[in-house]
Design a protein around this motif. Structure first.
Motif, PDB file in Angstrom:
ATOM      1  N   GLY A  48     -12.089  68.147   2.076  1.00 38.14           N
ATOM      2  CA  GLY A  48     -11.713  67.901   0.687  1.00 38.14           C
ATOM      3  C   GLY A  48     -12.729  67.032  -0.019  1.00 38.14           C
ATOM      4  N   ASN A  49     -13.324  66.079   0.688  1.00 38.67           N
ATOM      5  CA  ASN A  49     -14.375  65.245   0.105  1.00 38.67           C
ATOM      6  C   ASN A  49     -15.653  66.041  -0.117  1.00 38.67           C
ATOM      7  N   PHE A  50     -15.917  67.026   0.759  1.00 37.82           N
ATOM      8  CA  PHE A  50     -17.067  67.898   0.543  1.00 37.82           C
ATOM      9  C   PHE A  50     -16.941  68.609  -0.802  1.00 37.82           C
ATOM     10  N   SER A  51     -15.757  69.169  -1.059  1.00 39.41           N
ATOM     11  CA  SER A  51     -15.521  69.852  -2.322  1.00 39.41           C
ATOM     12  C   SER A  51     -15.608  68.887  -3.492  1.00 39.41           C
ATOM     13  N   PHE A  52     -15.137  67.670  -3.291  1.00 44.28           N
ATOM     14  CA  PHE A  52     -15.205  66.638  -4.332  1.00 44.28           C
ATOM     15  C   PHE A  52     -16.658  66.317  -4.687  1.00 44.28           C
ATOM     16  N   GLY A  53     -17.496  66.090  -3.681  1.00 37.85           N
ATOM     17  CA  GLY A  53     -18.901  65.791  -3.929  1.00 37.85           C
ATOM     18  C   GLY A  53     -19.628  66.952  -4.568  1.00 37.85           C
ATOM     19  N   TYR A  54     -19.285  68.153  -4.160  1.00 39.63           N
ATOM     20  CA  TYR A  54     -19.882  69.374  -4.727  1.00 39.63           C
ATOM     21  C   TYR A  54     -19.546  69.494  -6.217  1.00 39.63           C
ATOM     22  N   ALA A  55     -18.255  69.273  -6.529  1.00 39.81           N
ATOM     23  CA  ALA A  55     -17.802  69.413  -7.918  1.00 39.81           C
ATOM     24  C   ALA A  55     -18.340  68.292  -8.810  1.00 39.81           C
ATOM     25  N   LEU A  56     -18.482  67.092  -8.251  1.00 38.81           N
ATOM     26  CA  LEU A  56     -18.925  65.945  -9.045  1.00 38.81           C
ATOM     27  C   LEU A  56     -20.283  66.188  -9.691  1.00 38.81           C
ATOM     28  N   VAL A  57     -21.223  66.733  -8.924  1.00 40.68           N
ATOM     29  CA  VAL A  57     -22.593  66.892  -9.435  1.00 40.68           C
ATOM     30  C   VAL A  57     -22.860  68.324  -9.906  1.00 40.68           C
ATOM     31  N   TYR A  58     -21.802  69.125 -10.055  1.00 39.87           N
ATOM     32  CA  TYR A  58     -21.962  70.514 -10.491  1.00 39.87           C
ATOM     33  C   TYR A  58     -22.730  70.601 -11.813  1.00 39.87           C
ATOM     34  N   THR A  59     -22.555  69.613 -12.674  1.00 41.42           N
ATOM     35  CA  THR A  59     -23.189  69.656 -13.992  1.00 41.42           C
ATOM     36  C   THR A  59     -24.691  69.401 -13.945  1.00 41.42           C
ATOM     37  N   SER A  60     -25.191  68.792 -12.879  1.00 42.39           N
ATOM     38  CA  SER A  60     -26.604  68.406 -12.851  1.00 42.39           C
ATOM     39  C   SER A  60     -27.541  69.600 -13.066  1.00 42.39           C
ATOM     40  N   LEU A 169     -15.359  56.766  11.491  1.00 42.93           N
ATOM     41  CA  LEU A 169     -14.558  57.825  10.885  1.00 42.93           C
ATOM     42  C   LEU A 169     -14.243  57.516   9.428  1.00 42.93           C
ATOM     43  N   GLY A 170     -14.101  56.229   9.103  1.00 44.87           N
ATOM     44  CA  GLY A 170     -13.827  55.850   7.721  1.00 44.87           C
ATOM     45  C   GLY A 170     -14.984  56.127   6.793  1.00 44.87           C
ATOM     46  N   ALA A 171     -16.183  56.283   7.340  1.00 47.01           N
ATOM     47  CA  ALA A 171     -17.348  56.615   6.509  1.00 47.01           C
ATOM     48  C   ALA A 171     -17.489  58.111   6.292  1.00 47.01           C
ATOM     49  N   THR A 172     -16.749  58.915   7.042  1.00 46.21           N
ATOM     50  CA  THR A 172     -16.907  60.368   6.921  1.00 46.21           C
ATOM     51  C   THR A 172     -16.474  60.928   5.564  1.00 46.21           C
ATOM     52  N   PRO A 173     -15.456  60.355   4.864  1.00 44.47           N
ATOM     53  CA  PRO A 173     -15.176  60.888   3.522  1.00 44.47           C
ATOM     54  C   PRO A 173     -16.387  60.798   2.595  1.00 44.47           C
ATOM     55  N   GLN A 174     -17.049  59.649   2.600  1.00 47.36           N
ATOM     56  CA  GLN A 174     -18.234  59.505   1.767  1.00 47.36           C
ATOM     57  C   GLN A 174     -19.374  60.387   2.275  1.00 47.36           C
ATOM     58  N   LEU A 175     -19.498  60.488   3.595  1.00 40.62           N
ATOM     59  CA  LEU A 175     -20.547  61.327   4.184  1.00 40.62           C
ATOM     60  C   LEU A 175     -20.387  62.780   3.758  1.00 40.62           C
ATOM     61  N   MET A 176     -19.163  63.276   3.798  1.00 39.48           N
ATOM     62  CA  MET A 176     -18.939  64.666   3.419  1.00 39.48           C
ATOM     63  C   MET A 176     -19.085  64.871   1.915  1.00 39.48           C
ATOM     64  N   ALA A 177     -18.701  63.872   1.128  1.00 30.11           N
ATOM     65  CA  ALA A 177     -18.913  63.975  -0.319  1.00 30.11           C
ATOM     66  C   ALA A 177     -20.402  64.076  -0.632  1.00 30.11           C
ATOM     67  N   VAL A 178     -21.195  63.279   0.071  1.00 29.27           N
ATOM     68  CA  VAL A 178     -22.646  63.321  -0.116  1.00 29.27           C
ATOM     69  C   VAL A 178     -23.206  64.671   0.328  1.00 29.27           C
ATOM     70  N   PHE A 179     -22.708  65.179   1.454  1.00 28.25           N
ATOM     71  CA  PHE A 179     -23.160  66.481   1.943  1.00 28.25           C
ATOM     72  C   PHE A 179     -22.797  67.583   0.948  1.00 28.25           C
ATOM     73  N   GLY A 180     -21.639  67.447   0.325  1.00 27.74           N
ATOM     74  CA  GLY A 180     -21.251  68.399  -0.703  1.00 27.74           C
ATOM     75  C   GLY A 180     -22.187  68.368  -1.898  1.00 27.74           C
ATOM     76  N   SER A 181     -22.562  67.165  -2.323  1.00 27.97           N
ATOM     77  CA  SER A 181     -23.502  67.034  -3.441  1.00 27.97           C
ATOM     78  C   SER A 181     -24.862  67.614  -3.083  1.00 27.97           C
ATOM     79  N   LEU A 182     -25.330  67.316  -1.867  1.00 26.56           N
ATOM     80  CA  LEU A 182     -26.620  67.847  -1.431  1.00 26.56           C
ATOM     81  C   LEU A 182     -26.588  69.370  -1.380  1.00 26.56           C
ATOM     82  N   SER A 183     -25.478  69.931  -0.923  1.00 23.41           N
ATOM     83  CA  SER A 183     -25.349  71.387  -0.869  1.00 23.41           C
ATOM     84  C   SER A 183     -25.439  71.991  -2.267  1.00 23.41           C
ATOM     85  N   LEU A 184     -24.838  71.315  -3.251  1.00 24.64           N
ATOM     86  CA  LEU A 184     -24.914  71.800  -4.625  1.00 24.64           C
ATOM     87  C   LEU A 184     -26.348  71.764  -5.135  1.00 24.64           C
TER      88      LEU A 184
END
Length: 507
Positions: A48-60, A169-184
């Protein structure tokens, strides 16, 4: 400010032993590390954080494409582009508000799964958009899903993870959000903007499928009186060979002491409002560092400054640096501690923002400034800078400074703020308070993202960077005086510390 959590004599601190817990607890932790199911459950949730990070920077990459669109219904003006970039944060604030109810009503797991509905709908609207309203509604829906997951996922992960690996494990939400942004950023180099939205549907579907096979949080199940299910969930997470009775009794004792709903009178108790105040202020200060407007307008910012590489390439490089930095933080968080990384993070962001502000004010101007979001005046405001040549190494400064900023944020104030929120909030208020933290965070993000373009056009691009640098100094002081060190402590131990009232972190 670590002394209170390092152990003290007296009955109030019986839950703060200097040595590891008795053998059952030790056997539990060994079982956890041998059992991979807790890592699988964490992975399922943080999709879910991956999708969040992906959507956050979609506008870039999308804003520049739409501002040059041949379709008059999709050709964005400067004002429309600013709304397209910032409306995501309004949706995220609404998602955080809904999490205040859903977190305790449906539970952490079902709330995360529910976020798939607005997320999938939002991506579908943007993929098939034929007008501005579809773009804005799709952006708001993906923001709503992001705000909901931002409040629910850290709580779920912290409640299923053992103390020995909770930092990682507590850092993985941010890690996946970042990975989502990088994927975008990476896909933005290859795909047109509509297909970027289509690609966002994949992680959402996988998240729902995996989470449907995962257990709910044992703490949530106990709070609803479902003790048998809670014990089964804990045994599944820890493994068949782990002795879970010691950990289950600790959780059960905490839940029984907090079985009633939180009243306003109790909310004024220091052991309740202090951790909530710390979490709220951390989320507020996290956004004031400028992370959201910088990420949302990253490519246009590079286009408005003199840069050696194309803005798209710069954005992708920054995304890769962000991912690497969060990975480093995840590996060192349980070794270096939370506060040490927060100090390093704030110092790095201060240096980066100050450098960016000075470069924009005194450095060379861009030969071909990007006029897509009205930033073209920012780099030139009030100064007579020399023109930059395409091969000038001085034009690497914006990229390097932005990399330093992203590295600093991703190693501390990014992941640790989420982790500490889920660690220090009292169980009775955890669902509501985590939603309130997300609400405050994204309302602040909306104000910054919407005002960023206004400020840059009025005062120059250097103005917000100088402001962000000043906030980073405040973050250094706040970390030193207000933030507790929670490394290696169970959630019950952290809550017991605040309950004793032996020392205030807010003085």
């Amino acid at each position: 400010m670590q002394e209170p959590l390092l152990g003290a004599e007296g009955r109030d601190y019986d839950t703060f032993p200097e040595k590891p817990p008795p053998s059952p607890g030790e056997r539990t932790r060994v079982g956890v590390l041998q059992n991979k199911r807790v890592f699988l459950a964490t992975f399922a949730a943080v999709l879910g954080n991956f999708s969040f990070g992906y959507a956050l920077v979609y506008t870039s990459p999308v804003i520049p494409a739409l501002e040059h669109s041949s379709d008059p219904n999709l050709n964005l003006s400067k004002t429309q582009a600013s709304w397209f970039g910032s409306v995501f944060t309004l949706g995220a604030a609404a998602g955080g508000l809904s999490a205040m109810v859903l977190n305790d009503l449906l539970g952490r797991k079902l709330s995360i799964m529910f976020s798939a509905v607005p997320s999938a709908a939002g991506y579908a609207l943007m993929a098939g958009a034929h007008g501005l309203w579809m773009l804005l509604l799709g952006r708001m829906l993906t923001g709503f899903a992001g705000g909901l997951t931002a409040a629910c996922i850290p709580v779920y992960v912290s409640e299923i993870a053992p103390p020995s690996v909770r930092g990682a494990l507590g850092a993985t939400p941010q890690l996946m959000a970042v990975f989502g942004s990088l994927s975008l950023y990476a896909l933005g180099l290859l795909l047109p903007w509509r297909w970027l939205a289509v690609a966002g549907e994949g992680p959402v579907l996988i998240m729902v499928l995996l989470l449907s096979c995962m257990p709910n949080s044992p703490r949530f199940l106990l709070s609803k009186g479902r003790g048998t299910e809670a014990l089964q969930a804990l045994a599944w997470l820890r493994g068949a060979d782990a002795d879970t009775h010691w950990e289950f009794e600790q959780i059960q004792d905490t839940v029984q002491r907090q079985s009633s709903r939180l009243s306003w009178a109790e909310a004024r108790d220091p052991h309740m409002y202090r951790p909530i105040a710390i979490a709220l202020l951390m989320r507020f200060l996290q956004q004031l560092t400028g992370i959201t407007p910088i990420l949302v307008y990253l490519q246009p910012i590079f286009g408005s400054t003199a840069v050696l590489l194309p803005p798209k390439d710069d954005a992708a490089i920054v995304g890769a640096v962000r991912l690497l930095s969060v990975l480093i933080a995840a590996l060192t968080m349980d070794l270096a501690g939370r506060k040490a990384l927060l100090f390093v993070s704030a110092a790095g962001m201060f240096a980066a923002n100050l450098t960016l502000g000075l470069y924009v004010h005194f450095g060379p101007k861009s030969l071909a400034p990007n006029s897509t979001v009205g930033l073209e005046h920012a780099a030139l405001a009030g100064t007579e800078q020399p023109l930059a040549t395409p091969t000038s190494y001085l034009t690497l400064v914006p990229l390097l400074a932005t990399m330093l900023f992203i590295m600093g944020y991703a190693m501390g104030w990014g992941p640790i703020t989420w982790l500490l929120m889920s660690e220090i909030l009292p169980l009775r208020a955890r669902g509501v308070a985590s939603g309130l933290c997300v609400l405050v965070s994204w309302l602040t993000a909306f104000a910054l993202t919407k005002s960023f373009l206004l400020v840059t056009n009025a005062f120059g691009l250097q103005a917000p960077f100088f402001f962000f640098a000043a906030v980073c100094l405040v973050n250094l002081a706040f970390t030193g005086f207000c933030v507790p060190e929670t490394k290696g402590r169970s959630l019950e131990q952290i809550e017991s510390f605040f309950r004793t009232g032996r020392r205030s972190f807010l003085r």
